[in-house]
Enzyme design. Structure first.
Site: not given
Lengths: 224, 224
Positions: A150, A100-102
């Site tokens: 995201g 998730v995310c970076t």
């Protein structure tokens, strides 16, 4: 269902807690939290979480390998050979390789996203191309056995999507209802296309402080 | 901005992590995580979090007192005199008395919601009336200095709402964008009125296992 989660100092706790909150409802859920040594690991919000296992002591073939992201600490991790070697080794043998995310930058720097579509935080997602990935500005992206979410709060959508794939829609609907996931964002500006220019500019300035471009460029050069 | 968070065994980690992820963006954010003793505290998802302070060692006048909820462990806590005394003492002197999910039952059992409108998890929210509160089936409820959120994932809406109240809307918009809070629930059934009857029934059966009615009734009798 063996879920292996990378934890590291300065990580965004929400990136991980959203997904495991959904995944922990799966029948047979087991989890390991991995870092260089077992013990407390500080996160972004002042909360420390416990790493249960050192890298070498974790499952070698988890059902799900997961990593969340963060700001500067995540960019620093892209230069950490020991951590990337662990991610590459477990990712190569996991049934599902996820983030998730970076966190997808970590997967990318470990060589796990070449030729795969993948999501990331909106502010840095295009940089995934440096690792041979195909950036997708979507809330949840599934490409073969890669599942990526995201930014930050997308971990809830990611986790509930994965529960649906692994345990079926009827079960996933019950989990979504138990988590009362009927969100009502109070400010209505959680994507750049929904936000006013001053808000977008302020958020981008904040992210620029962690110099993601430099860290990603160097990690991509080492991978090549 | 001193944020004092109750942590306890079996709590739902997401209830707490959503709010502190938003609140940690506040200027001057400081946080303490309180339990009977400092050290690791297991949560619902297999993740253990660190209590930083024993009850007696925490700030006596925090800016924000917060507790999340959970299932059976939260119901058990409603009979825990030491914990309720701690909650009552800090709640009486906090600037803001706050909760997410069934955390409002803990506030109620500590006598902190008499005459206040408050939110809770949808499955048990009406039971708040036993503590003299006015149940409100809303995502976030602000009544004077009481701020309460609905079930689990409502902690994100709660946290971002509080950031807006404490630091202004322009700042809160930046935080919402940084957290990419543009949710897209994959199954579209996060409230009972959005879910099919079989899904609602399955969720209610799950919650019934923790016998909330008994625990709440007994706690209300002790409070009276």
């Amino acid at each position: 269902m063996k879920v292996l989660v990378l934890v590291y100092p300065g990580m965004t706790a929400q990136d991980m807690v959203g997904p495991i909150t959904a995944l922990s409802a799966l029948p047979g859920y087991e989890v390991q939290f991995a870092w260089k040594q077992a013990g407390p690991v500080p996160t972004d919000s002042g909360l420390s979480v416990m790493a249960t296992h050192a890298f070498a002591e974790t499952w070698s073939e988890p059902d799900i390998f997961f990593t969340g992201g963060g700001g500067k600490p995540t960019m620093d991790l892209l230069a950490d050979a020991d951590t990337l070697a662990f991610v590459a080794s477990r990712g190569a043998r996991a049934q599902w390789v996820t983030s998730v995310c970076t966190g997808s930058l970590i997967l990318g720097a470990a060589g796990l996203l070449q030729g795969y579509r993948a999501a990331c935080h909106w502010a840095v997602g295009d940089a995934l191309a440096a690792f041979g990935a195909i950036p997708a500005h979507e809330r949840v992206v599934i490409d073969r056995n890669r599942a990526t979410g995201g930014g930050v709060t997308a971990g809830l959508d990611f986790g509930l999507t994965l529960v649906g794939l692994l345990a079926g829609e009827p079960f996933a609907r019950v989990v979504e209802l138990m988590l009362e996931y009927a969100p009502a964002p109070p400010h209505g500006c959680g994507r750049p296309d929904l936000a006013d220019p001053a808000t977008v500019e302020a958020a981008l300035s904040y992210f620029a402080q962690s110099s993601p471009g430099d860290a990603i460029g160097q990690a991509a050069a080492r991978l090549a």
